[in-house]
Design an enzyme around this catalytic site. Sequence first.
Site, PDB file in Angstrom:
ATOM      1  N   GLY A  81       0.811  -1.212   0.000  1.00 46.00           N
ATOM      2  CA  GLY A  81       0.000   0.000   0.000  1.00 46.00           C
ATOM      3  C   GLY A  81       0.846   1.265   0.000  1.00 46.00           C
ATOM      4  CB  THR A  82       3.894   2.232   1.883  1.00 45.74           C
ATOM      5  OG1 THR A  82       3.306   1.910   3.140  1.00 45.74           O
ATOM      6  CG2 THR A  82       4.767   3.459   2.027  1.00 45.74           C
ATOM      7  CG  ASN A 163      -5.492   3.843   8.691  1.00 44.90           C
ATOM      8  OD1 ASN A 163      -5.800   4.806   7.990  1.00 44.90           O
ATOM      9  ND2 ASN A 163      -4.526   3.897   9.570  1.00 44.90           N
ATOM     10  CB  SER A 211      -1.822  -3.279   1.006  1.00 44.50           C
ATOM     11  OG  SER A 211      -0.824  -3.982   1.696  1.00 44.50           O
ATOM     12  CB  ALA A 212      -1.652  -8.897  -0.662  1.00 46.93           C
ATOM     13  CB  THR A 249      13.072  -9.821 -11.256  1.00 44.93           C
ATOM     14  OG1 THR A 249      14.213  -9.541 -12.063  1.00 44.93           O
ATOM     15  CG2 THR A 249      12.570 -11.227 -11.525  1.00 44.93           C
ATOM     16  CB  CYS A 341       5.816   4.432  17.365  1.00 44.49           C
ATOM     17  SG  CYS A 341       7.429   4.629  18.087  1.00 44.49           S
TER      18      CYS A 341
END
Length: 372
Positions: A81-82, A163, A211-212, A249, A341
């Site tokens: 995701g990032t 989130n 994102s998986a 790759t 954090c």
Amino acid sequence: MFNHADNPFGEGKIYLDYCATTPVDPRVVDAMMPYFTKAFGNASSIHSFGRETKIPLEESRETLARAIGAETGEVCFTSGGTEADNHALIGVAFDARQKTGRDHLIISAIEHHAVLHCAYYLQQLGFHVTILPVDEFGKVNPETLRSAITPKTFLISIMHANNEIGTVQEIETLSDVAHEHGILFHSDCVQSAGKLPLNMKQLKVDLLSISAHKFYGPKGIGALFIRRGTEIGSLVHGGAQEKGRRAGTENIALAVGCAKAFRLAVEEMEIESRRLAELRSVMRGLLSERFDGILFNGHPTESLPNIVNISFDSRKKEIDGEALLMNMDLHGVAVTSGSACTSGSLEPSHVLRAIGRDEKTTKASIRFSMGK
Ligand code: PLP
């Protein structure tokens, strides 16, 4: 009822942090296994070993595209995701400034750090950024968005579901506002993917991130959906993989895992979402019954089915959120606090601050996120 003997996390342990990450579904592990040792070829090679991996790579792309109402060529695999968010913002920013001179970006105040910090990075490079406020439930007002647009705006990035508090935005309406002004629209759908129906055409977005590891797939893979014709540069330069949009790759096992996990999530979404929504309602009920002065964060109805985010109101009673979290951990319960954090220090959540919680209340907050 829950049978402790069957607890996959170990005796007495309770995992309520599914928005942070999920375990990989064993069916997904099975699908990935052949691509670590047996079918290991480089998908760019033209010999039979390469063809053996090129086919599952392209099939995975097709599975994802179909599940989201996109075309196969619109799927660009990323490391998660990032990277997908960074690719959307930076890729469009550089291209737009170079080709059109536009240098203004709009995001919401409750974006994930993957978007927020990327916007700050662009600011350091001379781009202008507007951060839209949200209401007490975390909603972006389309009229506020409209008034923030300038002739220099090149992209609007607003997440589908938050989130921390789970609030779901009206992406169709917001993207309409963008398109009325000829501006591209990106949505971070990392939390909604697998939990809410996602269709690129219905949402009317140009760029969409997933994102998986948030839907029982492996970590380290995700995708950016790039609507055909969207002007976007790449972040990683080198080979011609991913249509020249992301060199390097390809990781076949992860791509296969991502597609398998997403297909399962979509197939099982209706039943699982209903189950989660029931759990959420039980949990909300029990929490209000047992604790005085708790505040529920997020939209009461337009929200993800698996999140319950609460704050202990500092005006009624001061609670040390960090101590609370540590005590819950000692009791085997894994949850997330209302702080993040950042460079070694605990910062109160920007999301809870944006919906109007004071600093002390923000720090006395807990996100429970449920899953399988
Ligand atoms: N966007 C949102 C809304 C998220 O919740 C997360 C992860 O927590 C990300 C982006 C980043 O995704 P990844 O962990 O795959 O880099």
